[in-house]
Design a protein around this motif. Structure first.
Motif, PDB file in Angstrom:
ATOM      1  N   VAL A  20       0.834  -1.126   0.088  1.00 38.06           N
ATOM      2  CA  VAL A  20       0.160  -0.320  -0.054  1.00 38.06           C
ATOM      3  C   VAL A  20       0.757   1.120  -0.043  1.00 38.06           C
ATOM      4  O   VAL A  20       0.371   2.177  -0.635  1.00 38.06           O
ATOM      5  CB  VAL A  20      -0.966   0.011   1.214  1.00 38.06           C
ATOM      6  CG1 VAL A  20      -1.699   1.388   1.250  1.00 38.06           C
ATOM      7  CG2 VAL A  20      -1.729  -1.073   1.127  1.00 38.06           C
ATOM      8  N   ALA A  21       1.900   1.033   1.045  1.00 32.14           N
ATOM      9  CA  ALA A  21       2.949   2.416   0.881  1.00 32.14           C
ATOM     10  C   ALA A  21       3.445   2.596  -0.330  1.00 32.14           C
ATOM     11  O   ALA A  21       3.486   3.800  -1.037  1.00 32.14           O
ATOM     12  CB  ALA A  21       4.072   1.965   1.872  1.00 32.14           C
ATOM     13  N   ASP A  23       2.230   1.808  -3.519  1.00 31.13           N
ATOM     14  CA  ASP A  23       1.228   2.539  -4.173  1.00 31.13           C
ATOM     15  C   ASP A  23       0.902   4.036  -4.033  1.00 31.13           C
ATOM     16  O   ASP A  23       0.893   4.889  -4.972  1.00 31.13           O
ATOM     17  CB  ASP A  23      -0.043   1.754  -4.053  1.00 31.13           C
ATOM     18  CG  ASP A  23      -1.231   2.175  -5.013  1.00 31.13           C
ATOM     19  OD1 ASP A  23      -1.076   1.924  -6.165  1.00 31.13           O
ATOM     20  OD2 ASP A  23      -2.203   2.563  -4.703  1.00 31.13           O
ATOM     21  N   ARG A  24       1.163   4.366  -2.852  1.00 31.91           N
ATOM     22  CA  ARG A  24       1.127   5.742  -2.300  1.00 31.91           C
ATOM     23  C   ARG A  24       2.032   6.566  -2.906  1.00 31.91           C
ATOM     24  O   ARG A  24       2.098   7.718  -3.410  1.00 31.91           O
ATOM     25  CB  ARG A  24       0.959   5.853  -0.698  1.00 31.91           C
ATOM     26  CG  ARG A  24      -0.395   5.401  -0.215  1.00 31.91           C
ATOM     27  CD  ARG A  24      -0.258   5.542   1.172  1.00 31.91           C
ATOM     28  NE  ARG A  24      -0.208   6.909   1.727  1.00 31.91           N
ATOM     29  CZ  ARG A  24      -0.212   7.457   2.944  1.00 31.91           C
ATOM     30  NH1 ARG A  24       0.118   6.337   3.819  1.00 31.91           N
ATOM     31  NH2 ARG A  24       0.101   8.611   3.098  1.00 31.91           N
ATOM     32  N   LEU A  25       3.348   6.045  -2.897  1.00 35.65           N
ATOM     33  CA  LEU A  25       4.515   6.726  -3.368  1.00 35.65           C
ATOM     34  C   LEU A  25       4.548   6.866  -4.697  1.00 35.65           C
ATOM     35  O   LEU A  25       4.829   7.836  -5.292  1.00 35.65           O
ATOM     36  CB  LEU A  25       5.839   5.911  -2.850  1.00 35.65           C
ATOM     37  CG  LEU A  25       6.309   5.708  -1.664  1.00 35.65           C
ATOM     38  CD1 LEU A  25       7.248   4.782  -1.216  1.00 35.65           C
ATOM     39  CD2 LEU A  25       6.845   7.184  -1.110  1.00 35.65           C
ATOM     40  N   ARG A  26       3.981   5.794  -5.367  1.00 34.37           N
ATOM     41  CA  ARG A  26       3.773   5.871  -7.004  1.00 34.37           C
ATOM     42  C   ARG A  26       2.847   7.060  -7.378  1.00 34.37           C
ATOM     43  O   ARG A  26       3.046   7.702  -8.460  1.00 34.37           O
ATOM     44  CB  ARG A  26       3.373   4.587  -7.590  1.00 34.37           C
ATOM     45  CG  ARG A  26       4.511   3.538  -7.584  1.00 34.37           C
ATOM     46  CD  ARG A  26       4.071   2.165  -7.932  1.00 34.37           C
ATOM     47  NE  ARG A  26       5.180   1.337  -8.170  1.00 34.37           N
ATOM     48  CZ  ARG A  26       4.918  -0.093  -8.202  1.00 34.37           C
ATOM     49  NH1 ARG A  26       3.713  -0.680  -7.969  1.00 34.37           N
ATOM     50  NH2 ARG A  26       6.001  -0.883  -8.335  1.00 34.37           N
ATOM     51  N   LYS A  27       1.866   7.252  -6.352  1.00 30.33           N
ATOM     52  CA  LYS A  27       0.818   8.236  -6.711  1.00 30.33           C
ATOM     53  C   LYS A  27       1.224   9.612  -6.233  1.00 30.33           C
ATOM     54  O   LYS A  27       0.472  10.615  -6.391  1.00 30.33           O
ATOM     55  CB  LYS A  27      -0.476   7.983  -6.056  1.00 30.33           C
ATOM     56  CG  LYS A  27      -1.133   6.603  -6.916  1.00 30.33           C
ATOM     57  CD  LYS A  27      -2.346   6.172  -6.143  1.00 30.33           C
ATOM     58  CE  LYS A  27      -2.867   4.924  -6.829  1.00 30.33           C
ATOM     59  NZ  LYS A  27      -4.159   4.598  -6.208  1.00 30.33           N
ATOM     60  N   ALA A  29       2.783  10.512  -3.182  1.00 30.57           N
ATOM     61  CA  ALA A  29       3.067  10.710  -1.512  1.00 30.57           C
ATOM     62  C   ALA A  29       4.628  10.964  -1.405  1.00 30.57           C
ATOM     63  O   ALA A  29       5.553  10.239  -2.297  1.00 30.57           O
ATOM     64  CB  ALA A  29       2.572   9.478  -0.806  1.00 30.57           C
ATOM     65  N   GLU A  33       4.984  11.978   4.715  1.00 25.99           N
ATOM     66  CA  GLU A  33       3.456  11.344   4.647  1.00 25.99           C
ATOM     67  C   GLU A  33       3.578  10.091   5.397  1.00 25.99           C
ATOM     68  O   GLU A  33       2.599   9.777   6.066  1.00 25.99           O
ATOM     69  CB  GLU A  33       2.695  11.532   3.452  1.00 25.99           C
ATOM     70  CG  GLU A  33       2.609  12.719   2.973  1.00 25.99           C
ATOM     71  CD  GLU A  33       2.110  12.984   1.614  1.00 25.99           C
ATOM     72  OE1 GLU A  33       0.687  12.374   1.366  1.00 25.99           O
ATOM     73  OE2 GLU A  33       2.476  13.549   0.582  1.00 25.99           O
ATOM     74  N   LEU A  34       4.382   9.162   4.823  1.00 28.88           N
ATOM     75  CA  LEU A  34       4.187   7.766   5.329  1.00 28.88           C
ATOM     76  C   LEU A  34       4.742   7.740   6.679  1.00 28.88           C
ATOM     77  O   LEU A  34       4.378   6.662   7.434  1.00 28.88           O
ATOM     78  CB  LEU A  34       5.226   6.979   4.186  1.00 28.88           C
ATOM     79  CG  LEU A  34       4.562   6.221   2.966  1.00 28.88           C
ATOM     80  CD1 LEU A  34       3.916   7.359   1.997  1.00 28.88           C
ATOM     81  CD2 LEU A  34       5.355   5.076   2.310  1.00 28.88           C
ATOM     82  N   ASP A  37       2.381   7.850   9.171  1.00 27.24           N
ATOM     83  CA  ASP A  37       1.468   6.703   9.457  1.00 27.24           C
ATOM     84  C   ASP A  37       2.438   5.621  10.113  1.00 27.24           C
ATOM     85  O   ASP A  37       2.091   4.375  10.067  1.00 27.24           O
ATOM     86  CB  ASP A  37       1.022   6.084   8.168  1.00 27.24           C
ATOM     87  CG  ASP A  37      -0.119   7.225   7.696  1.00 27.24           C
ATOM     88  OD1 ASP A  37      -0.675   8.004   8.477  1.00 27.24           O
ATOM     89  OD2 ASP A  37      -0.280   7.341   6.318  1.00 27.24           O
ATOM     90  N   THR A  39       5.423   4.232   8.876  1.00 26.50           N
ATOM     91  CA  THR A  39       6.038   3.678   7.648  1.00 26.50           C
ATOM     92  C   THR A  39       7.250   4.466   7.304  1.00 26.50           C
ATOM     93  O   THR A  39       7.209   5.562   7.326  1.00 26.50           O
ATOM     94  CB  THR A  39       5.146   3.495   6.462  1.00 26.50           C
ATOM     95  OG1 THR A  39       4.001   2.780   7.137  1.00 26.50           O
ATOM     96  CG2 THR A  39       5.724   2.644   5.360  1.00 26.50           C
TER      97      THR A  39
END
Length: 352
Positions: A20-21, A23-27, A29, A33-34, A37, A39
């Motif tokens: 999930v992390a 995927d967020r980085l690819r988008k 983030a 931000e991580l 959470d 991470t």
């Protein structure tokens, strides 16, 4: 035969649900931000290729992700996403047994703190990787002795590690890596624990060996001068990302951003640049006036300054007898961030 190494969009995330992390980085983030959470994104979207027989240096400050990246290259850490290929073989697709076999035979690692066994002789330390491979004792001792000789340690085979200086201990670690005849050497801050003079001596040793052995090497460092001296190509990391990947001259003359520019501010460019980096390749009409003031594309910057200081006209750069460029004096001055320094280099080398 050396290996070709490819890293393809590597990510390493520590924490829950790394997929999930990623995927967020690819988008889009970012690391902070991580982190909020719980991470940690240690490496983010790292891609590069190391050609056979080349030294690829990864440099950055502490926490930039360089050592984590290195440990993904030999499978000590599994990537959260992406691939590592050695001669086309995807290491991330191998079983644990297959990966151990690759590490034993194709990849060697030289550590920062020597990692020698105190209860083994210098020869047995150098032969350790071969023992792991199951090589018969007589053969492994022969190959280890040859590697020690390459590293300048002939005659020390029966000594114990605590009888050696720090530089000599690091040479044993290098000999151990060479003895296995691995295609790929991974060197994690291998010289950073050494005193400056010994460190430079080890750099010289590595460059001398590389001219003969032509290994594929990934070298991790936080020292920019070391990176510039050793690397055929250099990747600069910041906050888990590679922010620039290029030759030493690329990075010095064309920094990708303000961070890289600030990083290289205090580098002694006269030790890195060559005539090829500073010459003017556009026709100028004064090539015929260059007389005997000539250089080659590989002429070091300081030597180029010495030539320029002796004559009032530009220095011609010749390759295979043909003029491929000229170096006006103002080009030498402009090549360094501090023009006064460049003038001083030219004057001093002219008097030497």
């Amino acid at each position: 035969m050396s290996a070709r190494l490819e890293a393809d969009h590597l990510y390493k995330v520590f924490g829950r649900r790394p997929d999930v992390a990623v995927d967020r980085l690819r988008k889009g983030a970012d690391r902070e931000e991580l982190r909020a959470d719980g991470t940690t994104a240690a490496v983010i979207d790292a891609s590069f290729t190391v050609d056979e027989g080349r030294i690829f240096v990864v440099m950055g400050l502490s926490g930039s992700g360089k050592s984590t990246l290195l440990r993904m290259l030999n499978g000590l850490l599994e990537p959260s996403a992406g691939q590592v290929r050695v001669d086309g073989q995807d290491l991330t697709a191998l079983s644990a047994r297959e990966l151990r076999e690759v590490r034993a035979r194709k990849i060697s690692m030289v550590f920062q703190h020597f990692a020698l066994f105190p209860h083994r002789s210098v020869l047995d330390n150098a032969a350790y990787g071969l023992a792991v491979q199951g090589v018969p004792r007589a053969e492994r001792e022969k190959r280890a002795a040859e590697a020690l000789e390459l590293c300048g340690l002939a005659g020390w085979e029966k000594s114990w590690p605590d009888e050696l200086s720090g530089g000599m201990q690091q040479r044993v670690g290098l000999a151990r890596a060479l003895a296995t005849d691995a295609d790929l050497l991974l060197m994690d801050e291998s010289f950073s624990a050494l005193d400056p003079l010994i460190r430079r001596d080890m750099q010289d040793q590595l460059l001398t060996l590389q001219r003969t052995l032509r290994k594929t090497i990934v070298f991790i460092t936080h020292d920019l001068n070391e990176a510039m001296r050793l690397g055929d190509r250099i990747a600069v990391m910041r906050d888990g990302r590679i922010v620039q990947n290029g030759t030493a001259e690329d990075i010095l003359l064309r920094p990708a951003n303000d961070y890289v520019a600030s990083f290289i501010k205090d580098v002694d460019r006269s030790r890195v640049l060559t005539a090829a980096a500073v010459m003017d390749t556009e026709p100028r009409g004064d090539e015929a006036d260059c007389g005997c003031a000539t250089a080659t594309p590989d002429t070091p910057f300081a030597e180029l300054c010495a030539i320029s200081a002796r004559v009032p006209h530009p220095v011609a750069v010749l390759d295979a007898g043909a003029v491929v460029g000229v170096v006006p004096r103002q080009r030498l001055v402009a090549a360094l961030a501090d023009g006064d320094t460049a003038e001083a280099v030219c004057e001093v080398t002219a008097r030497a």
